[in-house]
Each structure stands twice: as structure tokens, then as C-alpha cells.
Design an enzyme around this catalytic site. Structure first.
Site, PDB file in Angstrom:
ATOM      1  N   LYS A  45       0.827  -1.211   0.000  1.00  0.00           N
ATOM      2  CA  LYS A  45       0.000   0.000   0.000  1.00  0.00           C
ATOM      3  C   LYS A  45       0.862   1.262   0.000  1.00  0.00           C
ATOM      4  CE  LYS A  45      -2.275  -1.349   3.662  1.00  0.00           C
ATOM      5  NZ  LYS A  45      -1.792  -2.734   3.774  1.00  0.00           N
ATOM      6  N   THR A  46       1.910   1.276   0.812  1.00  0.00           N
ATOM      7  CA  THR A  46       2.806   2.440   0.828  1.00  0.00           C
ATOM      8  C   THR A  46       3.535   2.588  -0.491  1.00  0.00           C
ATOM      9  OG1 THR A  46       3.116   2.202   3.230  1.00  0.00           O
ATOM     10  CG2 THR A  46       4.733   3.507   2.037  1.00  0.00           C
ATOM     11  N   ASP A  86      -1.284   6.852   6.270  1.00  0.00           N
ATOM     12  CA  ASP A  86      -1.237   5.426   6.581  1.00  0.00           C
ATOM     13  C   ASP A  86      -2.085   5.133   7.814  1.00  0.00           C
ATOM     14  OD1 ASP A  86      -0.542   2.807   6.311  1.00  0.00           O
ATOM     15  OD2 ASP A  86       1.468   3.012   7.176  1.00  0.00           O
ATOM     16  N   THR A 105      -5.565  -1.243   7.052  1.00  0.00           N
ATOM     17  CA  THR A 105      -5.614  -2.699   7.160  1.00  0.00           C
ATOM     18  C   THR A 105      -6.968  -3.183   7.649  1.00  0.00           C
ATOM     19  OG1 THR A 105      -4.694  -2.534   9.401  1.00  0.00           O
ATOM     20  CG2 THR A 105      -3.139  -2.882   7.588  1.00  0.00           C
ATOM     21  N   ARG A 127       6.400  -8.313   1.943  1.00  0.00           N
ATOM     22  CA  ARG A 127       7.236  -7.855   3.063  1.00  0.00           C
ATOM     23  C   ARG A 127       7.895  -9.036   3.769  1.00  0.00           C
ATOM     24  NH1 ARG A 127       4.197  -4.116   7.072  1.00  0.00           N
ATOM     25  NH2 ARG A 127       4.422  -2.693   5.291  1.00  0.00           N
TER      26      ARG A 127
END
Length: 371
Positions: free
Chosen positions: A83-84, A128, A177, A236
Site C-alpha cells: 500500500k505504501t 497510513d 488494514t 514484506r
């Protein structure tokens, strides 16, 4: 590692200052450079998520042709899916700067007003964990996103005055999230909502191959595939395991990230063939061995594994439920038949996920589906 001064400065009386000093770390700078280097810079380089990628591409291309900022974008999905990275790609595609903040950092309307008032035209504001923003700031963001205006309140009590402050057009990119925790008024102000799903092993292998090249890691296809298959569909996690296997190959192997190095390193770091780690297996062990498969309450299960309930619910449960190891029932958590099999145990007939017989009539025909 930290930089430590060898010489101690003495005071005039011969004593020295024993106060602890804060020194700048030197080892983290290399890790930060790696993180920046691993992030894709353009939408065409972003692996996986083809539907979200195509939808975003259409949105950004239309905005470029109109020469106006695109609609506000909301990105949702589990942690570690990009997402980032997508937020930074949006700014890069628009050739605009990006302002990065987070929901927990905005606890007052004044904090948000200070950020909004400093935005330039077309700039991207990335928030975020936007669902954790304080309610007064959320209400200010409603007006800013819709009318590009904020009301700054000056003074207190009956003499307070609201001064409207016009804002240049900008784009908010929110990441969450837990999209269900977003208030409906805030969620409705996003013109585009993209949900990121877990990645396939093939997509993860492509990501790892690219990142191994960027990091200068000599890796084989078998070693990359082994890491991709145990990364729980999350880039990640895949990147973290890539670095740990690299470390193992350099210390205990030939320096090549091959299949043997990958298997040995992942065994050392408690990542099994299915991608389950220590916490995951502890949850399944507690359910099957201590509670007979459940159902058992979340708090009781957390105590049994020595973790906080939030940790079990947000870290372990999503993957276990998605892969069919765990079932959430109204009475608590229950182990599915796959959990018993994974632990090498025999599942009882009543295990969740097992065959459930339908009620039959006297003639042996299903009472629900019979003619």
C-alpha cells in the site's frame, strides 16, 4: 552497531561526565537504502495485483489528460502487500511531491490543519492507517476532501470565530488494514477504493528475483522458489526471509542462495514448509492439544500461547483462517481438520472443516435435498 567515542572528555576537576549519550547508528543507513531501492518506482514495475494496477493506471492516465489531480484513493488490505509503495508510485506517476503521515499521528484537528494548509496544488497526501485518525480530525478531513476548504477556529467559547481557509486541489491516498473501521462519511469521499489481495507464489518469486538482483545476491531459481512458497503471500515477509537466507548463505554456506541454504535458514528461523512460524504453530498446538480442538475464547487462547489477544487476532489469525487451519465461530476459535493434519495428529470426527453428514429421512434420502 553504534559509533562509540574512544576518548572521554574530562572535567576541570578530573571527573568525567557519565551521562549516557545518544549516538547515531551507522548500520541502519544501509538497510534504509535497501528499502528504498527495493520499492518499485512506476506502476508498470509493480508486480502482482493486476486488477488494482490496471484500475489505478486508468485513473492516473485520465487525470493526466485532464491536467487535474485524480480522485482520492483508498487502499485496503493486510499489512505488507504494497500500500505504501503504491502511494509513492501514484505521486511518481503524477510527477508530484508526496506528504506522508499516519492516522495515529493526527490526534487533533489542528495537526491536520497544519498539514493541509502547507500542501501545494496537485500534491499527494498519504495517510497510513487512516482508520486510526482521531474523530475531530476526520470531520475536518471530510470538508477538505470534498470542498478543498478547512475552517480554522480562532478563540474559545462564545467569542470563537471560524475562519474558512481555501486549499489548492490535492489528492488524499489513504491506507488501511481494517477498512471496516472507517466511518462511512470518510469512506464515501474516496473516488477509488482498491483492495490488495495476497500474492501468488509465482508473483512472489518474480519479486524476490528482482530484489535479489538489486541487492547483489547470487541466487538460484530453486532457492527463490523455496522462499516464495513460505512467504504467506506477502512481499514484506518474502523480502525479510530473503535477507535472512542471504545471511545464512554468507555465514554457513558458499554465499549462493540455493535450495539447501534456503531450507536450512528457514528451519533455523522457525518457518516451516507451509509458512507457519512459531506463533502460528503455538496457536494450533494450544487449540489441538490443550483444548481438544476448541472452540475456545480469544483471551484464553492468547494466555495459552503467552501473547496479547490483539497479537493473536491480527498477526496469526488472518493467515490461519485464510489457509483453512482455523475457524472463527460464535463460541470462539476452533481448529480445522487441516490443523490436526499439519501437527501430525488425528482429527476427531467433529473437527471443523471435516465432513458433516446431512440429516436423513427414514428412507435414507436427505430431508433437505430429497425430492
Amino acid at each position: 552497531m553504534s559509533r562509540v567515542e574512544d576518548e572521554t572528555e574530562l572535567n576541570p576537576d578530573g571527573s568525567y561526565d557519565a551521562t549516557a549519550r545518544v549516538v547515531d547508528p551507522v548500520g541502519d543507513e544501509e538497510e534504509r537504502r535497501f528499502e528504498v531501492a527495493l520499492r518499485p518506482k512506476r506502476l508498470a514495475d509493480f508486480p502482482g495485483q493486476p486488477r488494482v494496477r490496471d484500475q489505478l493506471g486508468l485513473l492516473l492516465e485520465a487525470a493526466r489528460r485532464r491536467q487535474r489531480p485524480p480522485d482520492h484513493v483508498l487502499l485496503s488490505g493486510p499489512p505488507g502487500l504494497g500500500k505504501t509503495s503504491l502511494a509513492m508510485i501514484i505521486a511518481a506517476e503524477l510527477e508530484q511531491p508526496i506528504r506522508i503521515t499516519s492516522g495515529p499521528a493526527i490526534q487533533h484537528a489542528g495537526d491536520l490543519a497544519a498539514i493541509l494548509s502547507s500542501l501545494a496544488e496537485g500534491e499527494v497526501l498519504f495517510v497510513d492507517e487512516i482508520h486510526r485518525m482521531a474523530r475531530p480530525a476526520e470531520e475536518m478531513l471530510y470538508l477538505a476532501m470534498e470542498d478543498f476548504r478547512v475552517d480554522v477556529v480562532v478563540g474559545k467559547g462564545p467569542g470563537a470565530t471560524a475562519i474558512p481557509l481555501e486549499l489548492p486541489p490535492f489528492t488524499v491516498v489513504g491506507a488501511t488494514t481494517r477498512s471496516g473501521l472507517l466511518p462511512a462519511p470518510l469512506r464515501d469521499r474516496f473516488g477509488f477504493t482498491g483492495h490488495l489481495d495476497f500474492y501468488s507464489a509465482f508473483d512472489l518469486a518474480q519479486i524476490l528475483t528482482r530484489n535479489a538482483t538489486l541487492l547483489g545476491i547470487d541466487a538460484t531459481h530453486q532457492g527463490i522458489a523455496e522462499i516464495a512458497g513460505r512467504s504467506r503471500g506477502t512481499p514484506r515477509i518474502a523480502n525479510r526471509l530473503l535477507r535472512r537466507v542471504r545471511d545464512y548463505a554468507q555465514v554457513h554456506g558458499s554465499g549462493v542462495l540455493d535450495l539447501d541454504a534456503a531450507r536450512a535458514a528457514l528451519a533455523l528461523f522457525d518457518v516451516d514448509q507451509s509458512g507457519l512460524d512459531r506463533l502460528d504453530r503455538a496457536v494450533l498446538e494450544a487449540l489441538c492439544r490443550r483444548f481438544g480442538g476448541g472452540p475456545v475464547g480469544l483471551s484464553t487462547l492468547a494466555v495459552a500461547v503467552g501473547e496479547e489477544p490483539d497479537t493473536v487476532e491480527t498477526v496469526a489469525e488472518p493467515y490461519l483462517v485464510r489457509e483453512g487451519y482455523l475457524v472463527r465461530t460464535p463460541r470462539g476459535r476452533a481448529a480445522a481438520a487441516l490443523a490436526w493434519t499439519h501437527l501430525g495428529l488425528t482429527a476427531p470426527p467433529t473437527a471443523a472443516g471435516g465432513a458433516i453428514p446431512l440429516p436423513l429421512d427414514d428412507d435414507g434420502v436427505s430431508g433437505r435435498f430429497g425430492d
